[in-house]
Every structure is written in structure tokens, then in C-alpha cells.
Scaffold this active site. Structure first.
Site, mmCIF file in Angstrom:
data_model
loop_
_atom_site.group_PDB
_atom_site.id
_atom_site.type_symbol
_atom_site.label_atom_id
_atom_site.label_comp_id
_atom_site.label_asym_id
_atom_site.label_seq_id
_atom_site.Cartn_x
_atom_site.Cartn_y
_atom_site.Cartn_z
ATOM 1 N N GLU A 219 -9.548 56.376 7.809
ATOM 2 C CA GLU A 219 -10.548 55.281 7.574
ATOM 3 C C GLU A 219 -11.730 55.570 7.442
ATOM 4 O OE1 GLU A 219 -10.048 52.477 6.910
ATOM 5 O OE2 GLU A 219 -7.573 51.852 6.997
ATOM 6 N N CYS A 253 -18.873 50.568 9.584
ATOM 7 C CA CYS A 253 -18.741 51.413 8.133
ATOM 8 C C CYS A 253 -18.357 50.710 6.945
ATOM 9 C CB CYS A 253 -17.347 52.213 7.573
ATOM 10 S SG CYS A 253 -15.892 50.640 9.015
#
Length: 465
Positions: A219, A253
Site C-alpha cells: 500500500e 496517502c
């Protein structure tokens, strides 16, 4: 307040992982009752120790209590409750059709755990991004080794203290430390590695995993763009972009990394963006209890240097000893600057005017696939053009971040923004092997299936296969 970096004795890491593997092989983690008990204990840990977790988040990130509750505590509890509700269903064999050639037969897929899973978490949401994948792995029947980030040292220390008190330490362990401890962990053999962080370390994780042919989930991140066309509801767009950008002081993110806005609505967007910032954080965001801080001096210095890539028309204030950078909007952006080549991961928002939707789409497609993409438009055809012409890990239309919150939408990247996806059922499946099983009956065993292969059999095969 400074927190001493918590560390696990490196010399014990190999033996710890070996012990966890022995526990897994014993079958302890397979019964649904054990999984249920561990998941319930994780919820109990969060609920009974919320003040300690909140204080740690405040020390590490200056995180407001409401924000910490929503993003790092309630989020995890919500995910785990969904796992508990569906634990039996998601771990039950699934019947699938059996082709004619296999008859008489019945086919099914049996979910089975992978083994020992390593979860390496980042510092920006240090509870959520450690415990959600760990809980998913537990729900799938695995043993888990967790590694919180040393950058969020206060939160790592609280996790290191509480996990052994609540979880079964023979199968769920926590390793603290920095690069040296993580390197030692990556030397061990795991059955799956789940890493959240940046691409540079992601490559290191993949390299280490390759030695053992260990599958990985990465990720990562990247520059998540926002596209605003001339039909968008500008006031709503500005508020939703401001919320998504300056949540956690931009250290998310999937935060909007830059905005490409149609030139006909550019000035009104900038005006509404200023009003949204003032509405959220007041005239002096540094005094706001709803606005966080940059995690370390190193990250602060990096962000301050990135500001040179544009002209700050909103914000721009920095206070080094408070690790404070105001919500900042930049125009006159140099597209060749580091501001536009690096993931910002902070409270800086470049705004770039474009003359057409195609210009925005082409710019996005000329760069690496982002983890998230946001499009604001009241024109369904324009929305479909963006969706059909770009690739991203996930998309929210007329909003930011919200696709991440749905446990029914797998969350993950594509290309350089990551590989693999989780949340909800997808998270449990990520840590399982769906073992295919075909069971044939023996009462019928037609000779047609066996040699010799006559011309009659050949003609029949061509009809039925």
C-alpha cells in the site's frame, strides 16, 4: 514531550518468529472461536485505552482528539465488527459448478489461512494501518507479527505495552524498532508480507520477500490528483477538497496532492478554498485545536523546501520549533519542480488552471497511476470520460477520501501506487488461499473417459467439450 524510541532486542526476532510459526502449525489459530476472541480483544484494547492512544497520537502528530477517534480508533473498531458479523460466512466453503467432463462430481472452494503474516505499518495513521490488516489476517486464521512505525514513537510504545496484555502472544506479537529491527524481520520467512509506506521501502520489502518467494501487498501512494471541470459545484468542491487535504495536516496517502481546475472557475475555486480553510481552522490555524502538526523535523524541512515549487497565495506560514506548516495553497506552479514530482504528504496544495478536461486527463495519464483520483463535476458524461480514460487505485466522485471508508470497496493501489487490496471481505480474502476441491462419486465410472480413444469417442468429445 519526547518519547524514547522503543526497540525489540534484535537477537530475539528470529526465535520469536519461529515460535509464532510453531504456534500456527499447532492449529491454534484455525478455530473460529479463537479468531473471534482475538478480534473482540482488539476492540476491547482500543475501547479501554482510548485516552492513552489519543495522547500518543497528540504527541506524535498533534492530532485532534475527534480526528484521532474517527480515523484511528472508530475506523478500526468498525472494520473488526464487520469481520465478527461475517466471520462464519467469510470462512465457509463455497460451492461452485462442476463441468460436465468431471461428472459425477461436486466442487467447492475452501478458505484456508496462509500461515504467518507480517504487517509493517506507517506513522501517519499508526493505529488504523497496523490493526486493520492485522485483524484481517487474524479473521482469516493466520498468526501475525506486527511492526509499528518507529517514527510515531509514542503510539508504538502504547501498542507495544498493550498488545501483549490483550492478545494471545503465542500467535500475535508486536516487534518495535526502526530500520535495523525491520531488516531483521525481513530476513525471516513469512507466508505474506503487508507493507504500507513509500515506494522506496516497498522495493526493499519486495526484494527481501523474493528470497523466500513470499507474496506481498504494498500500500504505497503517489500524487493523487483532483480534476474540477466547469460544471462543478465549486463551493462544495472547495470544502470537500479542503477537508481531504488538511486532515492530519495533509499526511494521508490518499490526500489530494494537486488540483487541476478549469480556468473558467479557477478564481472562484480559490476564493471558496480560502473561505473553507478559514471556516475549518479560523484566521490562525496554528491556534486551532482541529489542525495537526508535521510528524518530524525531517519531514518539516522536506515540505518547507517543496514550497519553492510555487507561489503561496494562501497560508505559507511555517514555525520550525512547533513543526507547524499552515494550510497552504500554491499557484504559478513549476510542473518540473519537486513539488510536482514527489508525493507531497503534507499541507501544501498546488492548484493548476487548465483550459479543458482533456488537458487534465492527459497530465494524469503522463504520470504514474495514483492511489486515488478525485473528479468534481455535475456532468455525468465528463465523469465517465475521466473514469474511462484514467487508471487509479480508487476514485471518489464529487468528494475526497470517502471511497477509503467503505468496507465494501477494496482499497489498494495500481502500478507504482501499490499492489493488492483490503478492507472488509477483501481484507480477509487477501490473507487466505481459496483451496479448490473437486470430489468425484464412484457409483458411475463410464468407460468413455478412458483409452482406447476410438473415432466414436473423438466425435463425442468434440460435441460435449
Amino acid at each position: 514531550m519526547t518519547i524514547a524510541d522503543p526497540h525489540t532486542d534484535i537477537s530475539t526476532i528470529g526465535a520469536t518468529v519461529a515460535s509464532v510459526r510453531a504456534t500456527y502449525k499447532s492449529g491454534l489459530t484455525r478455530p473460529l472461536q479463537w479468531r473471534k476472541q482475538q478480534l473482540e480483544q482488539m476492540i476491547k484494547m482500543l475501547e479501554e485505552n482510548e485516552p492513552a492512544f489519543q495522547e500518543a497520537l497528540r504527541i506524535d502528530l498533534g492530532k485532534p482528539a475527534v480526528e484521532g477517534f474517527i480515523t484511528d480508533i472508530a475506523f478500526v473498531i468498525g472494520e473488526i465488527k464487520l469481520m465478527l458479523k461475517n466471520l462464519k460466512k467469510w470462512n465457509s466453503p463455497q460451492r461452485v459448478p462442476s463441468p460436465l467432463v468431471t461428472q459425477p462430481a461436486k466442487s467447492r472452494l475452501i478458505p484456508e489461512p496462509l500461515g504467518v503474516v507480517l504487517v509493517i505499518a506507517p506513522w501517519n495513521y499508526p493505529i488504523q494501518l497496523l490493526l486493520v490488516p492485522a485483524a484481517s489476517a487474524i479473521a482469516a486464521g493466520n498468526a501475525v507479527v506486527m511492526k509499528p512505525s518507529e517514527v510515531s514513537a509514542a503510539t508504538s510504545a502504547v501498542l507495544g505495552r498493550l498488545i501483549p496484555q490483550y492478545m494471545d502472544t503465542t500467535a500475535v506479537v508486536n516487534i518495535e524498532g526502526g530500520v535495523a529491527e525491520t531488516t531483521a524481520l525481513l530476513e525471516q520467512q513469512f507466508d505474506h508480507i503487508f507493507y504500507t509506506g513509500n515506494g522506496t521501502v516497498g522495493r526493499i520489502v519486495m526484494t527481501a520477500a523474493a528470497k523466500h518467494l513470499t507474496p506481498v501487498t504494498l500500500e504505497l501512494g503517489g500524487k493523487s490528483p483532483v480534476i474540477i471541470d466547469n460544471t462543478a459545484n465549486i463551493k462544495v468542491a472547495a470544502r470537500r477538497i479542503a477537508w481531504g487535504k488538511w486532515l492530519n495536516a495533509g499526511q494521508t496517502c490518499v490526500a489530494p496532492d494537486y488540483v487541476m481546475v478549469n480556468n473558467t472557475v479557477r478564481e472562484s475555486f480559490l476564493k471558496e478554498l480560502q473561505e473553507a480553510i478559514t471556516s475549518f481552522y479560523g484566521n490562525d490555524p496554528r491556534q486551532s485545536e482541529s489542525y495537526g502538526r508535521i510528524v518530524t523535523t525531517r519531514h518539516f524541512d522536506r515540505l518547507r523546501s517543496l514550497m519553492n515549487g510555487g507561489k503561496a497565495i494562501i497560508g505559507g506560514d511555517v514555525v520550525a520549533d512547533d513543526r507547524y506548516i499552515a494550510p497552504t495553497v500554491l499557484t504559478d506552479v513549476d510542473l518540473n519542480s519537486q513539488l510536482m514530482s514527489e508525493e507531497i504528504f503534507g499541507p501544501l496544495l498546488p492548484v493548476i488552471g487548465v483550459d479543458s478536461l482533456d488537458t487534465a486527463i492527459d497530465y494524469v495519464n503522463d504520470h504514474s497511476h495514483p492511489l486515488a483520483l478525485y473528479v468534481f463535476s455535475e456532468n455525468k458524461n465528463n465523469v465517465e470520460r475521466v473514469l474511462g480514460s484514467t487508471t487509479a487505485g480508487g476514485v471518489t466522485v464529487n468528494g475526497t477520501l470517502m471511497h477509503l471508508t467503505s468496507p465494501h470497496l477494496p482499497f489498494g493501489g495500481v502500478g507504482e501506487s501499490g499492489m493488492g487490496a483490503y478492507h472488509g471481505k477483501a481484507g480477509v480474502r487477501l490473507f487466505q488461499h481459496m483451496k479448490p476441491v473437486l470430489a468425484r462419486g464412484t457409483k458411475l465410472d463410464p468407460s468413455l473417459a478412458y483409452p482406447p480413444y476410438t473415432e466414436r469417442k473423438a466425435k463425442l468429445f468434440r460435441k460435449v467439450l
